[in-house]
Motif scaffolding. Structure first.
Motif, PDB file in Angstrom:
ATOM      1  N   PHE A 259       0.856  -1.189   0.000  1.00  0.00           N
ATOM      2  CA  PHE A 259       0.000   0.000   0.000  1.00  0.00           C
ATOM      3  C   PHE A 259       0.891   1.238   0.000  1.00  0.00           C
ATOM      4  O   PHE A 259       1.846   1.320   0.779  1.00  0.00           O
ATOM      5  CB  PHE A 259      -0.921  -0.010   1.215  1.00  0.00           C
ATOM      6  CG  PHE A 259      -1.931  -1.122   1.197  1.00  0.00           C
ATOM      7  CD1 PHE A 259      -3.165  -0.949   0.597  1.00  0.00           C
ATOM      8  CD2 PHE A 259      -1.640  -2.362   1.752  1.00  0.00           C
ATOM      9  CE1 PHE A 259      -4.098  -1.972   0.566  1.00  0.00           C
ATOM     10  CE2 PHE A 259      -2.556  -3.391   1.727  1.00  0.00           C
ATOM     11  CZ  PHE A 259      -3.789  -3.200   1.126  1.00  0.00           C
ATOM     12  N   SER A 260       0.593   2.183  -0.866  1.00  0.00           N
ATOM     13  CA  SER A 260       1.476   3.336  -1.065  1.00  0.00           C
ATOM     14  C   SER A 260       1.631   4.180   0.190  1.00  0.00           C
ATOM     15  O   SER A 260       2.643   4.846   0.361  1.00  0.00           O
ATOM     16  CB  SER A 260       0.947   4.208  -2.214  1.00  0.00           C
ATOM     17  OG  SER A 260      -0.376   4.662  -1.934  1.00  0.00           O
TER      18      SER A 260
ATOM     19  N   TYR B   1      -6.789  -0.055  -6.881  1.00  0.00           N
ATOM     20  CA  TYR B   1      -6.210   0.405  -8.144  1.00  0.00           C
ATOM     21  C   TYR B   1      -4.740   0.730  -7.912  1.00  0.00           C
ATOM     22  O   TYR B   1      -4.387   1.412  -6.941  1.00  0.00           O
ATOM     23  CB  TYR B   1      -6.946   1.638  -8.675  1.00  0.00           C
ATOM     24  CG  TYR B   1      -8.299   1.320  -9.265  1.00  0.00           C
ATOM     25  CD1 TYR B   1      -8.427   0.994 -10.613  1.00  0.00           C
ATOM     26  CD2 TYR B   1      -9.447   1.321  -8.480  1.00  0.00           C
ATOM     27  CE1 TYR B   1      -9.668   0.693 -11.160  1.00  0.00           C
ATOM     28  CE2 TYR B   1     -10.688   1.013  -9.013  1.00  0.00           C
ATOM     29  CZ  TYR B   1     -10.786   0.700 -10.359  1.00  0.00           C
ATOM     30  OH  TYR B   1     -12.005   0.382 -10.899  1.00  0.00           O
ATOM     31  N   GLY B   2      -3.910   0.219  -8.780  1.00  0.00           N
ATOM     32  CA  GLY B   2      -2.478   0.431  -8.626  1.00  0.00           C
ATOM     33  C   GLY B   2      -1.733  -0.070  -9.844  1.00  0.00           C
ATOM     34  O   GLY B   2      -2.231  -0.035 -10.976  1.00  0.00           O
ATOM     35  N   ARG B   3      -0.545  -0.590  -9.610  1.00  0.00           N
ATOM     36  CA  ARG B   3       0.306  -1.084 -10.699  1.00  0.00           C
ATOM     37  C   ARG B   3       1.165  -2.231 -10.173  1.00  0.00           C
ATOM     38  O   ARG B   3       1.253  -2.442  -8.961  1.00  0.00           O
ATOM     39  CB  ARG B   3       1.198   0.044 -11.236  1.00  0.00           C
ATOM     40  CG  ARG B   3       2.146   0.624 -10.195  1.00  0.00           C
ATOM     41  CD  ARG B   3       2.923   1.830 -10.710  1.00  0.00           C
ATOM     42  NE  ARG B   3       3.833   2.341  -9.704  1.00  0.00           N
ATOM     43  CZ  ARG B   3       3.486   3.198  -8.746  1.00  0.00           C
ATOM     44  NH1 ARG B   3       2.237   3.640  -8.676  1.00  0.00           N
ATOM     45  NH2 ARG B   3       4.369   3.617  -7.866  1.00  0.00           N
TER      46      ARG B   3
ATOM     47  N   ALA C 191       2.261  -5.900  -6.106  1.00  0.00           N
ATOM     48  CA  ALA C 191       1.172  -5.000  -6.490  1.00  0.00           C
ATOM     49  C   ALA C 191       1.224  -3.776  -5.589  1.00  0.00           C
ATOM     50  O   ALA C 191       1.148  -3.906  -4.362  1.00  0.00           O
ATOM     51  CB  ALA C 191      -0.175  -5.698  -6.372  1.00  0.00           C
ATOM     52  N   ILE C 192       1.399  -2.606  -6.168  1.00  0.00           N
ATOM     53  CA  ILE C 192       1.443  -1.346  -5.420  1.00  0.00           C
ATOM     54  C   ILE C 192       0.074  -0.684  -5.522  1.00  0.00           C
ATOM     55  O   ILE C 192      -0.379  -0.333  -6.613  1.00  0.00           O
ATOM     56  CB  ILE C 192       2.541  -0.417  -5.952  1.00  0.00           C
ATOM     57  CG1 ILE C 192       3.907  -1.098  -5.853  1.00  0.00           C
ATOM     58  CG2 ILE C 192       2.545   0.899  -5.194  1.00  0.00           C
ATOM     59  CD1 ILE C 192       5.048  -0.246  -6.368  1.00  0.00           C
ATOM     60  N   VAL C 193      -0.585  -0.522  -4.389  1.00  0.00           N
ATOM     61  CA  VAL C 193      -1.941   0.027  -4.346  1.00  0.00           C
ATOM     62  C   VAL C 193      -1.861   1.532  -4.148  1.00  0.00           C
ATOM     63  O   VAL C 193      -1.246   2.009  -3.188  1.00  0.00           O
ATOM     64  CB  VAL C 193      -2.762  -0.627  -3.217  1.00  0.00           C
ATOM     65  CG1 VAL C 193      -4.170  -0.057  -3.192  1.00  0.00           C
ATOM     66  CG2 VAL C 193      -2.792  -2.133  -3.384  1.00  0.00           C
ATOM     67  N   GLU C 194      -2.494   2.284  -5.060  1.00  0.00           N
ATOM     68  CA  GLU C 194      -2.482   3.748  -4.994  1.00  0.00           C
ATOM     69  C   GLU C 194      -3.842   4.331  -4.627  1.00  0.00           C
ATOM     70  O   GLU C 194      -3.901   5.463  -4.152  1.00  0.00           O
ATOM     71  CB  GLU C 194      -2.039   4.330  -6.342  1.00  0.00           C
ATOM     72  CG  GLU C 194      -0.608   4.007  -6.745  1.00  0.00           C
ATOM     73  CD  GLU C 194       0.417   4.817  -5.963  1.00  0.00           C
ATOM     74  OE1 GLU C 194      -0.007   5.671  -5.155  1.00  0.00           O
ATOM     75  OE2 GLU C 194       1.624   4.593  -6.152  1.00  0.00           O
ATOM     76  N   ALA C 195      -4.919   3.598  -4.832  1.00  0.00           N
ATOM     77  CA  ALA C 195      -6.258   4.127  -4.546  1.00  0.00           C
ATOM     78  C   ALA C 195      -7.194   2.977  -4.234  1.00  0.00           C
ATOM     79  O   ALA C 195      -7.002   1.850  -4.696  1.00  0.00           O
ATOM     80  CB  ALA C 195      -6.786   4.946  -5.724  1.00  0.00           C
ATOM     81  N   ILE C 196      -8.219   3.265  -3.442  1.00  0.00           N
ATOM     82  CA  ILE C 196      -9.278   2.310  -3.111  1.00  0.00           C
ATOM     83  C   ILE C 196     -10.607   2.954  -3.488  1.00  0.00           C
ATOM     84  O   ILE C 196     -10.978   3.998  -2.942  1.00  0.00           O
ATOM     85  CB  ILE C 196      -9.275   1.941  -1.620  1.00  0.00           C
ATOM     86  CG1 ILE C 196      -7.928   1.338  -1.215  1.00  0.00           C
ATOM     87  CG2 ILE C 196     -10.402   0.965  -1.305  1.00  0.00           C
ATOM     88  CD1 ILE C 196      -7.830   1.012   0.267  1.00  0.00           C
ATOM     89  N   TYR C 197     -11.308   2.351  -4.424  1.00  0.00           N
ATOM     90  CA  TYR C 197     -12.611   2.859  -4.860  1.00  0.00           C
ATOM     91  C   TYR C 197     -13.699   1.988  -4.256  1.00  0.00           C
ATOM     92  O   TYR C 197     -13.655   0.757  -4.364  1.00  0.00           O
ATOM     93  CB  TYR C 197     -12.708   2.856  -6.387  1.00  0.00           C
ATOM     94  CG  TYR C 197     -13.917   3.588  -6.917  1.00  0.00           C
ATOM     95  CD1 TYR C 197     -13.834   4.921  -7.280  1.00  0.00           C
ATOM     96  CD2 TYR C 197     -15.150   2.946  -7.049  1.00  0.00           C
ATOM     97  CE1 TYR C 197     -14.944   5.601  -7.763  1.00  0.00           C
ATOM     98  CE2 TYR C 197     -16.258   3.609  -7.530  1.00  0.00           C
ATOM     99  CZ  TYR C 197     -16.149   4.942  -7.882  1.00  0.00           C
ATOM    100  OH  TYR C 197     -17.256   5.624  -8.346  1.00  0.00           O
TER     101      TYR C 197
ATOM    102  N   GLU D 149       1.225   8.303  -5.302  1.00  0.00           N
ATOM    103  CA  GLU D 149       0.913   9.053  -6.515  1.00  0.00           C
ATOM    104  C   GLU D 149      -0.170  10.085  -6.249  1.00  0.00           C
ATOM    105  O   GLU D 149      -0.085  11.218  -6.725  1.00  0.00           O
ATOM    106  CB  GLU D 149       0.476   8.085  -7.615  1.00  0.00           C
ATOM    107  CG  GLU D 149       0.089   8.748  -8.913  1.00  0.00           C
ATOM    108  CD  GLU D 149      -0.223   7.759 -10.008  1.00  0.00           C
ATOM    109  OE1 GLU D 149      -1.243   7.939 -10.719  1.00  0.00           O
ATOM    110  OE2 GLU D 149       0.539   6.799 -10.169  1.00  0.00           O
ATOM    111  N   PHE D 150      -1.187   9.702  -5.487  1.00  0.00           N
ATOM    112  CA  PHE D 150      -2.256  10.629  -5.129  1.00  0.00           C
ATOM    113  C   PHE D 150      -1.936  11.203  -3.751  1.00  0.00           C
ATOM    114  O   PHE D 150      -2.040  10.514  -2.736  1.00  0.00           O
ATOM    115  CB  PHE D 150      -3.608   9.919  -5.131  1.00  0.00           C
ATOM    116  CG  PHE D 150      -3.974   9.342  -6.463  1.00  0.00           C
ATOM    117  CD1 PHE D 150      -4.274  10.165  -7.537  1.00  0.00           C
ATOM    118  CD2 PHE D 150      -4.000   7.969  -6.667  1.00  0.00           C
ATOM    119  CE1 PHE D 150      -4.603   9.641  -8.773  1.00  0.00           C
ATOM    120  CE2 PHE D 150      -4.326   7.436  -7.891  1.00  0.00           C
ATOM    121  CZ  PHE D 150      -4.627   8.277  -8.953  1.00  0.00           C
ATOM    122  N   THR D 151      -1.550  12.465  -3.739  1.00  0.00           N
ATOM    123  CA  THR D 151      -1.055  13.100  -2.518  1.00  0.00           C
ATOM    124  C   THR D 151      -2.161  13.638  -1.631  1.00  0.00           C
ATOM    125  O   THR D 151      -1.875  14.138  -0.538  1.00  0.00           O
ATOM    126  CB  THR D 151      -0.096  14.240  -2.887  1.00  0.00           C
ATOM    127  OG1 THR D 151      -0.746  15.121  -3.829  1.00  0.00           O
ATOM    128  CG2 THR D 151       1.168  13.680  -3.536  1.00  0.00           C
TER     129      THR D 151
END
Length: 646
Positions: free
Chosen positions: A247-248, A272-274, A287-293, A488-490
């Motif tokens: 998790f980021s 959502y990530g990459r 898996a790097i998680v950048e957002a949770i929808y 990525e999302f600050t």
């Protein structure tokens, strides 16, 4: 000339001209085939069950004499009947599968691809890992090595990435996918023998084959050993498609838990990530998680039900523009301990379960929806990188995250509708043919076995009917957080979607506050930071104000945080319209029209109030007059001349 045609329903002859095209004889071929034969599936070959067969519709413009057919030649037919049964069910047209819905049981086996290593487009990460040898270097062993510094022996030569002694020393439970691939490839393909190459992977298939070469009627009218699935022997999967979930930032999970802390009900969200290389495991993937929808859902104390997600494709597209993709799902299973210390009950442990049978089938359905393309499989795909994370309590009463994947056997058993969840979360039920017959359906359920250690310590094989332990369908993953978080999302301040039950709604006023239109003003860098919010981007997309190109710039700005992208976005017409709407809705006065800068005007260094940046660090306000500047009176006069009274 006379040509002979032979298929599984018989043979016939046609008198044709050599210059006749293949597509022109299709109607005459269909006259001799079953009534509901699909014309798109009619294929011809010069050998029975040949892999070089071609569909007739793909031979447009090709004549009989062009392919060398002569009088008396025989062609073999392959085709599919639209209403033929497969494993007791009737195939239907392609349907959209909502999240959590059962995977269609009538899906046929993926066709084998000729030379998949030449045609299949893999992910860039897989291509990079394919080029690495994966060897694990070792230093010189001063106790065993008898050679010089430039020599090498069996005690210091590099290890293979699947070396069991290295995995045991590092306490790595599962091989990485690419290490497993190297191990299979080393045993199946030996370059020194100069034999033909064979892809080392093949997807499991536990359903009745509808294209049986024996020529008998399709199931349930007929079945043979060639079309019925073999018995299934369950065993723990030795590899995993993804090795680690990162998790980021910790705030990402903490913000997700905010719903449970304020409502006491469970919550689910999609990750959502990459994917990137994981260096802690040989040839590993993380898996790097950048957002949770959080999609529309019904939350309860003991579970959650996912509703219809109408804008799923739009959210996926916005994530793609941000350089991300859907990598998994996360849900909570938390019950407060009632001690007033924030501790929770430990429900998942070694004596209970880590993932219930219902949750394993839920994970398997989603993994089936997102297959992994790979050139090392006969079908051009194998497994899935989709992960499942559970937020629950540990033995100490603390909240912790656990990551899992369903095994490849579990995914295929769910596809074939062989298993179903049970009331006991630790057991998986095997469906019974007798029960299906009572419902008016004819099914073929293959035999299922699993191996275990009995009370005498012997490894014995047992029948899995009626139920077997869920651990045979699970693969565990590691998880963690970076030491130096750089998400990525600050920004995580914008209200999350579908949280109206908490009184947190996504409204236009929240956008104005986020972007500094209402409330306290923000600097240029602060605005760039606030724009980098995935939930804000999704809400702005739903407003329909920005064009497609402007949305691409917005997503690129959220990803790069570059000043050049900020200037391009804030000066765009769509963003100007958005800022005007925000000012009108928040009651803020609109700024005067932006005038063209005079070439002789060197004294005005104020920041534009149209939503665009000027100089870094300056507060976004409009200083209309400053008597301390030289030439200010002349500038003011120029501004006055720009106004007209009507």
């Amino acid at each position: 000339m006379l040509l002979r045609f032979r298929g599984r329903d018989g043979q016939f002859r046609l008198n044709l001209e050599p210059k006749t095209e293949f597509t022109a004889i299709l109607p005459r071929i269909l006259e001799h085939l079953p009534e509901k034969t699909d014309p798109q599936t009619v294929a011809l070959s010069n050998q029975p069950h040949s892999g070089d067969q071609r569909t007739v519709v793909s031979l447009k413009g090709v004549t009989l004499e062009r392919v060398g057919l002569k009088h008396g030649d025989q062609l073999f037919l392959e085709y599919e009947v639209q209403d033929q049964l497969q494993n007791g069910h009737t195939p239907t047209e392609k349907e959209e599968v909502p999240p959590g819905a059962p995977v269609a049981n009538n899906a046929s086996q993926a066709a084998r691809i000729q030379n998949p290593w030449e045609t299949v487009q893999q992910a860039e990460l897989d291509n990079r890992l394919d080029k690495q040898d994966g060897k694990i270097p070792r230093g010189r062993d001063y106790k065993m090595c008898r050679h010089g510094d430039k020599g090498m022996c069996e005690y210091c030569q590099p290890l293979e990435p699947f070396a069991p002694e290295y995995l045991a020393d590092r306490k790595i439970k599962h091989l990485s996918f690419h290490s497993h691939l190297r191990k299979l490839n080393a045993g199946k393909n030996k370059p020194e023998l100069k034999s033909s190459y064979m892809p080392p992977l093949s997807e499991p298939f536990f359903r009745v084959r509808k294209d049986c070469p024996s020529g008998h009627p399709p199931f349930p009218a007929g079945i043979c050993t060639k079309c019925q699935p073999s018995a299934i022997t369950l065993q723990p999967q030795p590899f995993r498609m993804v090795d680690h979930v990162e998790f980021s930032s910790f705030d990402l999970v903490n913000d997700f838990l905010h719903f449970w802390r304020n409502s006491g009900t469970q919550r689910i969200g999609f990750l959502y990530g990459r994917y990137e290389e994981y260096t802690e495991v040989p040839l590993g993937i993380k898996a790097i998680v950048e957002a949770i929808y959080e999609p529309p859902q019904i939350n309860e104390m003991d579970g959650v039900s996912i509703g219809e997600w109408p804008n799923e494709e739009e959210v996926d597209e916005l994530a793609r523009l941000c350089g991300l993709q859907k990598v998994g799902v996360i849900f909570t299973d938390l019950i407060d301990a009632g001690k007033g210390t924030g501790s929770v009950l430990c429900k998942r442990h070694i004596d209970s379960h880590y993932l219930s049978s219902l949750e394993v089938m839920f994970a398997a359905r989603h993994q089936a929806r997102y297959p992994k393309p790979t050139k090392w499989s006969e079908q051009g795909r194998y497994g899935s990188n989709f992960v499942t994370c559970v937020v629950s309590g540990d033995e100490d009463g603390a909240i912790t995250v656990s990551a899992f994947q369903a095994s490849e056997t579990a995914v295929e058993m769910v596809r074939a509708d062989i298993i179903e969840p049970s009331a006991d979360p630790t057991k998986v039920l095997v469906q019974s043919e007798e029960e299906e017959a009572g419902l008016g359906r004819v099914r073929y359920i293959p035999e299922v076995f699993y191996r275990r250690l009995n009370e005498y310590g012997a490894n014995v094989q047992e029948n899995a009917k009626p139920a077997f332990p869920v651990e045979y369908l699970l693969v565990t993953l590691t998880h963690g957080f970076p030491k130096d978080p750089k998400p990525e999302f600050t920004s995580l301040k914008f209200p999350k979607e579908n949280r109206e039950i908490l009184g947190e709604g996504q409204e236009i006023g929240a956008v104005a506050k986020q972007l500094g239109v209402s409330g306290s003003k923000v600097t240029e860098q602060e605005l760039i930071t606030r724009v980098a919010d995935f939930h804000l981007i999704c809400f702005i997309h739903n407003l329909g104000i920005l064009s497609k190109d402007e949305e691409k710039v917005l997503c690129r700005l959220a990803r790069t945080h570059a000043n050049a992208d900020a200037f391009e976005l804030f000066d765009s017409p769509g963003w100007q319209t958005l800022m005007t709407i925000l000012r009108e809705s928040s009651g803020e006065p609109n700024p005067p029209p932006k005038r063209k800068r005079d070439p002789d005007d060197h004294g005005d260094d104020t920041l534009h109030t149209n939503g665009g940046p000027a100089r870094p660090g300056r507060v976004w306000r409009s200083d209309s007059y400053d008597h301390r500047r030289p030439g200010t009176d002349e500038q003011l006069a120029k501004r006055v001349r720009g106004f007209r009274l009507k």
